[in-house]
Design a protein around this motif. Structure first.
Motif, short mmCIF file in Angstrom:
data_model
loop_
_atom_site.label_atom_id
_atom_site.label_comp_id
_atom_site.label_asym_id
_atom_site.label_seq_id
_atom_site.Cartn_x
_atom_site.Cartn_y
_atom_site.Cartn_z
N GLY A 100 0.81 -1.20 0.00
CA GLY A 100 0.00 0.00 0.00
C GLY A 100 0.85 1.25 0.00
N ARG A 101 0.15 2.38 0.04
CA ARG A 101 0.84 3.67 0.08
C ARG A 101 1.07 4.02 1.54
NH1 ARG A 101 -1.71 9.42 -2.10
NH2 ARG A 101 -0.30 10.76 -0.93
N THR A 102 2.22 3.64 2.05
CA THR A 102 2.47 3.81 3.47
C THR A 102 3.96 3.85 3.73
OG1 THR A 102 1.97 2.85 5.64
CG2 THR A 102 2.50 1.32 3.89
N SER A 103 4.31 4.28 4.91
CA SER A 103 5.71 4.21 5.32
C SER A 103 5.95 2.86 5.99
CB SER A 103 6.05 5.35 6.29
OG SER A 103 5.23 5.26 7.44
N VAL A 104 7.19 2.42 5.97
CA VAL A 104 7.56 1.15 6.57
C VAL A 104 8.83 1.35 7.40
CG1 VAL A 104 6.48 -0.27 4.78
CG2 VAL A 104 8.85 0.48 4.51
N PRO A 105 9.07 0.50 8.37
CA PRO A 105 10.20 0.70 9.27
C PRO A 105 11.53 0.16 8.75
CG PRO A 105 8.89 -1.14 10.02
CD PRO A 105 8.16 -0.56 8.83
N GLY A 106 11.70 0.07 7.46
CA GLY A 106 12.97 -0.39 6.92
C GLY A 106 12.78 -1.01 5.57
N CYS A 107 13.83 -1.04 4.79
CA CYS A 107 13.82 -1.63 3.47
C CYS A 107 14.75 -2.86 3.47
CB CYS A 107 14.34 -0.67 2.41
SG CYS A 107 13.21 0.62 1.88
N PRO A 108 14.23 -4.09 3.48
CA PRO A 108 12.83 -4.43 3.74
C PRO A 108 12.50 -4.35 5.23
CG PRO A 108 14.13 -6.41 3.46
CD PRO A 108 15.06 -5.27 3.22
N PRO A 109 11.21 -4.34 5.57
CA PRO A 109 10.85 -4.23 6.99
C PRO A 109 11.24 -5.48 7.78
CG PRO A 109 9.00 -3.69 5.57
CD PRO A 109 10.05 -4.31 4.71
N PRO A 110 11.60 -5.31 9.02
CA PRO A 110 11.89 -6.48 9.87
C PRO A 110 10.59 -7.11 10.34
CG PRO A 110 12.18 -4.47 11.12
CD PRO A 110 11.85 -4.04 9.72
N GLY A 111 10.38 -8.35 10.01
CA GLY A 111 9.19 -9.02 10.50
C GLY A 111 8.08 -9.09 9.48
N PRO A 112 7.02 -9.80 9.78
CA PRO A 112 5.92 -10.01 8.85
C PRO A 112 4.93 -8.84 8.83
CG PRO A 112 5.49 -11.18 10.88
CD PRO A 112 6.86 -10.55 11.03
N GLY A 113 3.94 -8.94 7.95
CA GLY A 113 2.87 -7.97 7.92
C GLY A 113 3.08 -6.82 6.96
N TYR A 114 4.10 -6.90 6.14
CA TYR A 114 4.40 -5.82 5.20
C TYR A 114 4.46 -6.33 3.76
CZ TYR A 114 5.65 -3.09 9.31
OH TYR A 114 5.63 -2.42 10.51
N GLY A 115 3.58 -7.24 3.42
CA GLY A 115 3.49 -7.71 2.05
C GLY A 115 4.70 -8.54 1.65
N TYR A 116 4.99 -8.45 0.34
CA TYR A 116 6.06 -9.26 -0.23
C TYR A 116 7.11 -8.35 -0.87
CZ TYR A 116 2.31 -12.65 0.26
OH TYR A 116 1.30 -13.42 0.76
N TRP A 117 8.36 -8.58 -0.52
CA TRP A 117 9.45 -7.71 -0.97
C TRP A 117 10.46 -8.49 -1.79
CZ3 TRP A 117 10.76 -2.56 0.94
CH2 TRP A 117 9.73 -1.97 1.67
N GLY A 118 11.07 -7.80 -2.75
CA GLY A 118 12.18 -8.38 -3.47
C GLY A 118 13.49 -8.12 -2.75
N GLN A 119 14.56 -8.51 -3.40
CA GLN A 119 15.88 -8.37 -2.80
C GLN A 119 16.49 -7.00 -3.06
OE1 GLN A 119 15.28 -9.72 -5.69
NE2 GLN A 119 16.80 -8.82 -7.05
N GLY A 120 15.87 -6.24 -3.93
CA GLY A 120 16.36 -4.91 -4.23
C GLY A 120 17.33 -4.89 -5.39
N THR A 121 17.46 -3.72 -5.99
CA THR A 121 18.43 -3.51 -7.06
C THR A 121 19.06 -2.15 -6.86
OG1 THR A 121 18.74 -3.57 -9.48
CG2 THR A 121 16.72 -2.55 -8.68
N GLN A 122 20.36 -2.08 -7.08
CA GLN A 122 21.11 -0.87 -6.74
C GLN A 122 21.14 0.10 -7.90
OE1 GLN A 122 22.50 -0.39 -3.63
NE2 GLN A 122 23.03 1.69 -4.26
N GLY A 123 20.87 1.35 -7.60
CA GLY A 123 21.02 2.41 -8.58
C GLY A 123 22.07 3.40 -8.08
N THR A 124 23.07 3.65 -8.90
CA THR A 124 24.16 4.56 -8.54
C THR A 124 24.18 5.70 -9.54
OG1 THR A 124 25.44 2.71 -7.65
CG2 THR A 124 26.62 4.75 -8.11
N VAL A 125 24.27 6.92 -9.05
CA VAL A 125 24.28 8.10 -9.90
C VAL A 125 25.50 8.94 -9.56
CG1 VAL A 125 23.00 10.10 -10.71
CG2 VAL A 125 21.76 8.08 -9.90
N SER A 126 26.36 9.16 -10.52
CA SER A 126 27.56 9.95 -10.30
C SER A 126 27.36 11.36 -10.84
CB SER A 126 28.76 9.29 -10.96
OG SER A 126 28.52 9.13 -12.34
N SER A 127 27.98 12.31 -10.17
CA SER A 127 27.82 13.70 -10.57
C SER A 127 28.87 14.10 -11.59
CB SER A 127 27.92 14.61 -9.34
OG SER A 127 29.14 14.40 -8.67
#
Length: 127
Positions: A100-127
């Motif tokens: 949902g459209r909500t804040s969460v206590p971490g990426c990914p959140p610790p513990g259940p109740g926050y849906g299903y999360w992937g492992q993440g993908t890194q985006g790097t931007v250099s100036s």
């Protein structure tokens, strides 16, 4: 159990673009509720975008006009197109199903109740 897998991260220069993908399996793709979050070192987990058939698509103020979320049902994939990237966009990006459209206590959140999360993908931007 549902599974979400992100891909498409990489390293670009400021002003460049990346397209992140989030592929969903073992979960109904109709009426999808999908959120994109990101977290950079030392920062909180931030909601970037949210798509759902029930509410207008949401974008964080910091990315409005630059990021676009879309979905391709035949591929069971949600995309996050990121244009005009800035160094402050550098983070690990996560897609989260049924959160949902909500804040969460971490990426990914610790513990259940926050849906299903992937492992993440890194985006790097250099100036």
């Amino acid at each position: 159990q549902a599974e979400v897998v992100e891909s498409g991260g990489g390293s670009v220069q400021a002003g460049g673009s990346l397209r992140l993908s989030c592929t969903v399996s073992r979960f109904p793709f109709d009426d999808l509720d999908m959120s994109w979050f990101r977290q950079a070192p030392g920062n909180e987990c931030e909601l970037v975008s949210h798509i759902s058939p029930d509410v207008p698509t949401y974008y964080a103020v910091s990315v409005r006009g630059r990021f676009t979320v879309s979905q391709e049902n035949t591929k069971r994939t949600v995309y996050l197109q990121m244009n005009d990237l800035k160094p402050e966009d550098a983070a690990r990006y996560y897609c989260a199903l049924d959160v949902g459209r909500t804040s969460v206590p971490g990426c990914p959140p610790p513990g259940p109740g926050y849906g299903y999360w992937g492992q993440g993908t890194q985006g790097t931007v250099s100036s």
